[in-house]
Design a protein around this motif. Structure first.
Motif, PDB file in Angstrom:
ATOM      1  N   SER A  21       0.826  -1.197   0.000  1.00 20.03           N
ATOM      2  CA  SER A  21       0.000   0.000   0.000  1.00 20.03           C
ATOM      3  C   SER A  21       0.866   1.254   0.000  1.00 20.03           C
ATOM      4  O   SER A  21       1.466   1.613   1.014  1.00 20.03           O
ATOM      5  CB  SER A  21      -0.932   0.019   1.216  1.00 20.03           C
ATOM      6  OG  SER A  21      -1.611   1.258   1.271  1.00 20.03           O
ATOM      7  N   THR A  22       0.906   1.905  -1.152  1.00 22.13           N
ATOM      8  CA  THR A  22       1.673   3.141  -1.280  1.00 22.13           C
ATOM      9  C   THR A  22       1.162   4.192  -0.308  1.00 22.13           C
ATOM     10  O   THR A  22       1.959   4.881   0.357  1.00 22.13           O
ATOM     11  CB  THR A  22       1.562   3.671  -2.727  1.00 22.13           C
ATOM     12  OG1 THR A  22       2.005   2.651  -3.622  1.00 22.13           O
ATOM     13  CG2 THR A  22       2.368   4.922  -2.937  1.00 22.13           C
ATOM     14  N   ASP A  23      -0.149   4.321  -0.205  1.00 20.85           N
ATOM     15  CA  ASP A  23      -0.737   5.333   0.682  1.00 20.85           C
ATOM     16  C   ASP A  23      -0.407   5.070   2.147  1.00 20.85           C
ATOM     17  O   ASP A  23      -0.129   6.007   2.904  1.00 20.85           O
ATOM     18  CB  ASP A  23      -2.251   5.403   0.486  1.00 20.85           C
ATOM     19  CG  ASP A  23      -2.636   5.937  -0.896  1.00 20.85           C
ATOM     20  OD1 ASP A  23      -1.807   6.661  -1.497  1.00 20.85           O
ATOM     21  OD2 ASP A  23      -3.741   5.641  -1.369  1.00 20.85           O
ATOM     22  N   ALA A  24      -0.434   3.800   2.558  1.00 19.91           N
ATOM     23  CA  ALA A  24      -0.121   3.464   3.951  1.00 19.91           C
ATOM     24  C   ALA A  24       1.336   3.789   4.271  1.00 19.91           C
ATOM     25  O   ALA A  24       1.635   4.313   5.359  1.00 19.91           O
ATOM     26  CB  ALA A  24      -0.414   1.995   4.219  1.00 19.91           C
ATOM     27  N   ILE A  25       2.235   3.504   3.342  1.00 20.53           N
ATOM     28  CA  ILE A  25       3.652   3.813   3.559  1.00 20.53           C
ATOM     29  C   ILE A  25       3.850   5.314   3.664  1.00 20.53           C
ATOM     30  O   ILE A  25       4.527   5.804   4.573  1.00 20.53           O
ATOM     31  CB  ILE A  25       4.529   3.216   2.433  1.00 20.53           C
ATOM     32  CG1 ILE A  25       4.423   1.691   2.426  1.00 20.53           C
ATOM     33  CG2 ILE A  25       5.974   3.656   2.586  1.00 20.53           C
ATOM     34  CD1 ILE A  25       5.043   1.039   1.197  1.00 20.53           C
ATOM     35  N   LYS A  26       3.224   6.049   2.749  1.00 15.32           N
ATOM     36  CA  LYS A  26       3.357   7.508   2.751  1.00 15.32           C
ATOM     37  C   LYS A  26       2.815   8.101   4.055  1.00 15.32           C
ATOM     38  O   LYS A  26       3.442   8.976   4.664  1.00 15.32           O
ATOM     39  CB  LYS A  26       2.609   8.087   1.552  1.00 15.32           C
ATOM     40  CG  LYS A  26       2.804   9.564   1.337  1.00 15.32           C
ATOM     41  CD  LYS A  26       2.145  10.010   0.045  1.00 15.32           C
ATOM     42  CE  LYS A  26       2.420  11.476  -0.217  1.00 15.32           C
ATOM     43  NZ  LYS A  26       1.856  11.913  -1.491  1.00 15.32           N
ATOM     44  N   ALA A  27       1.675   7.602   4.506  1.00 15.78           N
ATOM     45  CA  ALA A  27       1.072   8.095   5.747  1.00 15.78           C
ATOM     46  C   ALA A  27       1.975   7.795   6.946  1.00 15.78           C
ATOM     47  O   ALA A  27       2.153   8.641   7.832  1.00 15.78           O
ATOM     48  CB  ALA A  27      -0.305   7.472   5.949  1.00 15.78           C
ATOM     49  N   ILE A  75       5.244   7.374   6.912  1.00 17.95           N
ATOM     50  CA  ILE A  75       6.428   8.242   6.827  1.00 17.95           C
ATOM     51  C   ILE A  75       6.115   9.578   7.493  1.00 17.95           C
ATOM     52  O   ILE A  75       6.944  10.128   8.225  1.00 17.95           O
ATOM     53  CB  ILE A  75       6.885   8.435   5.362  1.00 17.95           C
ATOM     54  CG1 ILE A  75       7.507   7.146   4.827  1.00 17.95           C
ATOM     55  CG2 ILE A  75       7.874   9.589   5.242  1.00 17.95           C
ATOM     56  CD1 ILE A  75       7.837   7.160   3.348  1.00 17.95           C
ATOM     57  N   GLU A  76       4.910  10.106   7.265  1.00 17.66           N
ATOM     58  CA  GLU A  76       4.502  11.352   7.910  1.00 17.66           C
ATOM     59  C   GLU A  76       4.420  11.195   9.426  1.00 17.66           C
ATOM     60  O   GLU A  76       4.800  12.098  10.176  1.00 17.66           O
ATOM     61  CB  GLU A  76       3.164  11.831   7.346  1.00 17.66           C
ATOM     62  CG  GLU A  76       3.261  12.362   5.934  1.00 17.66           C
ATOM     63  CD  GLU A  76       1.935  12.886   5.399  1.00 17.66           C
ATOM     64  OE1 GLU A  76       1.126  13.399   6.192  1.00 17.66           O
ATOM     65  OE2 GLU A  76       1.719  12.774   4.178  1.00 17.66           O
ATOM     66  N   VAL A  77       3.920  10.049   9.899  1.00 18.82           N
ATOM     67  CA  VAL A  77       3.855   9.782  11.336  1.00 18.82           C
ATOM     68  C   VAL A  77       5.260   9.796  11.930  1.00 18.82           C
ATOM     69  O   VAL A  77       5.508  10.420  12.979  1.00 18.82           O
ATOM     70  CB  VAL A  77       3.145   8.435  11.620  1.00 18.82           C
ATOM     71  CG1 VAL A  77       3.299   8.028  13.077  1.00 18.82           C
ATOM     72  CG2 VAL A  77       1.666   8.522  11.248  1.00 18.82           C
TER      73      VAL A  77
END
Length: 196
Positions: A157-163, A165-167
């Motif tokens: 999940s690209t979106d989960a990884i990106k989210a 990284i923000e965390v």
């Protein structure tokens, strides 16, 4: 060992993640085949060649190569070393278009996985150097977010990884600020205001 340091061997293959055809074009020493003026001798790793490939509807491969530091550029049109039927060419083009969205998603996923690995590596190095700047609670929170990122980055999940990284970024901001303060203090140590 390469006998001509002014030429770069380039082997061109067609491959598709969904269509398992491999077609090899015969493009051995690209600069010589392209009629390139010779690139001046450079130290190992100094030459940066940008090679652009484009297959047209007739199955012809157009290759453009440019040595970035000198600007030397050349082009060549290469036919496959064996005949391709027009139906095969059309099939290859259709397959590449049909898989474009999936290929783009895979690329975005790989980019986020690489970014996650970069973030984790940088934080591990920073923690090795300045772990004492964090309280136990801050360290535990940061470590948990890093562990979660490492786990999520193994997924799809690209979106989960990106989210995540923000965390991790949010969890490490205070730590980064303290490290910056130390760097500034060390840089300014022993200097007068008028010297700055």
């Amino acid at each position: 060992m390469m006998t001509n340091p002014n030429a770069f061997p380039v082997f061109v293959c067609w491959a598709s993640s969904k269509v398992f055809d491999n077609i090899v074009w015969n493009v051995a020493f690209l600069p010589q085949r392209l009629g390139w003026q010779l690139v001046p001798p450079m130290t190992a790793g100094a030459a940066h060649i940008r090679v652009t490939f484009q297959v047209d509807a007739d199955g012809l491969l157009n290759v453009t190569a440019q040595e970035k530091s000198t600007g030397v550029q050349a082009e060549i049109q290469v036919k496959p070393s064996f005949g391709l039927a027009e139906e095969h060419i059309a099939e290859m083009l259709k397959a590449s278009m049909a898989n474009a969205k999936d290929d783009m998603q895979q690329r975005m996923l790989k980019e986020q996985q690489v970014e996650a690995a970069r973030v984790l590596e940088a934080l591990e190095a920073a923690l090795d150097e300045h772990r004492e700047l964090l309280s136990e609670e801050e360290f535990a929170q940061l470590r948990q977010s890093m562990d979660t990122l490492a786990e999520i980055s193994q997924g799809h999940s690209t979106d989960a990884i990106k989210a995540q990284i923000e965390v991790v970024d949010n969890a490490s901001q205070a730590f980064a600020a303290r490290r910056m303060d130390i760097s500034i203090q060390q840089a300014l140590a022993g200097k007068q205001v008028q010297d700055i």
